[in-house]
Each structure stands twice: as C-alpha cells, then as structure tokens.
Design an enzyme around this catalytic site. Structure first.
Site, PDB file in Angstrom:
ATOM      1  N   GLU A 138       0.823  -1.216   0.000  1.00  0.00           N
ATOM      2  CA  GLU A 138       0.000   0.000   0.000  1.00  0.00           C
ATOM      3  C   GLU A 138       0.853   1.260   0.000  1.00  0.00           C
ATOM      4  O   GLU A 138       0.496   2.256  -0.648  1.00  0.00           O
ATOM      5  CB  GLU A 138      -0.937  -0.015   1.206  1.00  0.00           C
ATOM      6  CG  GLU A 138      -2.067  -1.022   1.058  1.00  0.00           C
ATOM      7  CD  GLU A 138      -2.927  -1.163   2.287  1.00  0.00           C
ATOM      8  OE1 GLU A 138      -3.944  -1.876   2.213  1.00  0.00           O
ATOM      9  OE2 GLU A 138      -2.592  -0.566   3.341  1.00  0.00           O
ATOM     10  N   HIS A 171     -10.196   0.141   1.006  1.00  0.00           N
ATOM     11  CA  HIS A 171     -10.415  -0.639   2.229  1.00  0.00           C
ATOM     12  C   HIS A 171     -11.880  -1.049   2.402  1.00  0.00           C
ATOM     13  O   HIS A 171     -12.166  -1.940   3.212  1.00  0.00           O
ATOM     14  CB  HIS A 171      -9.937   0.149   3.452  1.00  0.00           C
ATOM     15  CG  HIS A 171      -8.449   0.109   3.636  1.00  0.00           C
ATOM     16  ND1 HIS A 171      -7.598   0.959   2.969  1.00  0.00           N
ATOM     17  CD2 HIS A 171      -7.661  -0.703   4.381  1.00  0.00           C
ATOM     18  CE1 HIS A 171      -6.352   0.682   3.324  1.00  0.00           C
ATOM     19  NE2 HIS A 171      -6.355  -0.320   4.164  1.00  0.00           N
TER      20      HIS A 171
END
Length: 226
Positions: A138, A171
C-alpha cells in the site's frame, strides 16, 4: 529488468502488480479456506517483495519529486519519524473515530479490522499479510506510485488528497475519513524524509499494534462495541 526505468513506468508496473495481488484470492476460491488464506498470504508477501526489488533495482533512475525535494533525508529522521508515526497514526485514527461517533452517535467499529482478525484467528499465518505484505504494498502504491505519477501535474497536496481518497476507498470499510486521514499522514511522512521506508515503518507498526491489541482483547474475552 533494465536499470533505466522511469518513475512513471515503475509506478504503473507497481500498480498493476498490486491489482493482481488484490484479486489473487479469487484464484484460490475453488480450494479450502486454509489454502485460500495460505495462498493469499503468499501472494501478499511475494507482491511486497517484488515491489521492494523494483524499487531497489531502479532507485537510480525512478525518482519522484518528493524524493528529490525532501529535506530530512537522513536515516535518523527515517527511523524517528517512522517509529513515532506508529503512535501518531493511532492517535489520528482514534480522534477521527471519536468525531464520527460524536456526529453519528454510532460507536466506532471497523468491519475491515474485525474481518482480518477473524481470518488471523482461523489461520495465524495471515498475520504476515496484514502486518508486513499489505502495508508495504500500500505504501509503494498509494504513496510512492500514485503521488509519483500525479504530483508533476497537480502538486503534492492534491496528489496526497487523491492517493489518500483511493487508499480509503480500497479498504471498503465505511469509515472514509478514518482511512483518508491516516493515508494523508503517511503521505506527509513520505514527503518529509523522501524515503518510502518512513511511511512503511509507521504503517507496518500501526497494523501490528492494532492486530496485537485486537488479539489481546479477544483472548481476554473483552467484548468490543459492535
């Protein structure tokens, strides 16, 4: 791979690699849950390793504007800001959750975190994906690659807003601003030192602390708000 890849090419390859890893669990769907978790963990660690390799192999040519203009580039600042960033990120998370609670009246709870903990309880191996593989990927994608691709056209602050928004959306947790402000904070750490390792330390450390805390609460039979 040649050593003269530009930041644009490396960023695009990194994002493509992340997409392949992100959807890799679908490849294991025909198999048992244990194989799905083990396979997903393997692809997360492999993806993170490949991104690190790409970064190291091309760091002489693939340089972002952030890395060129950073002031606090020493290893000391990387470690200090990375480690302190673990706790600052957790404070930011708590503050934003508190604001959400004050506005909506709903107790703070992350479905994404609860799902991850459930998987870890079923197969502890998955902790490697959540505390190491996932955060590393990420940071390379949402901080270095996305900001590296867009900063030349938009400037750092707009790039950070774009990357933090996408970081939150990916997410799929329903707490947009919680993940947005955490992502923005990680972007600031990256900007201050010009080293992606700074935000990686903070992100991996924060995920590790959250997982440990959740596991302690679970095994202590302390019920959290739903």
């Amino acid at each position: 791979m040649p050593n003269n890849f530009s930041i644009k090419k490396i960023s695009l390859v990194t994002i493509l690699l992340y997409g392949l890893v992100f959807f890799s669990p679908f490849l294991f769907k025909p198999f048992s849950p244990a194989i799905i978790i083990a396979g997903t963990t393997f692809t997360y660690i492999l993806g993170a390793g490949l991104m690190i390799w790409l970064y190291i192999k091309n760091r002489g040519s693939a340089i972002t504007v952030v890395e060129k203009e950073a002031k606090l580039t020493s290893l000391v600042f990387t470690l200090l800001l990375g480690i302190s960033g673990i706790f600052i990120a957790m404070i930011i998370q708590a503050i934003v959750f508190s604001i959400e609670t004050a506005i909506t009246g709903v107790e703070p709870s992350s479905q994404n975190t609860q799902n991850i903990i459930a998987v870890i309880l079923a197969n502890p191996l998955f902790i490697l994906a959540t505390t190491i593989g996932g955060p590393i990927m990420e940071e390379f994608v949402f901080r270095r690659s996305l900001i590296g691709l867009t900063e030349t056209y938009t400037g750092f602050w707009i790039s950070a807003i774009i990357s933090s928004s996408l970081f939150s959306v990916i997410h799929q947790d329903g707490h947009f601003f919680v993940y947005f402000f955490m992502g923005f904070f990680f972007a600031l750490l990256y900007k201050m030192t010009g080293r992606i390792w700074t935000s990686i330390i903070a992100h991996c450390g924060m995920n590790t602390m959250v997982v440990i805390a959740q596991l302690v609460l679970h095994y202590a039979n302390i019920e959290l708000p739903k």
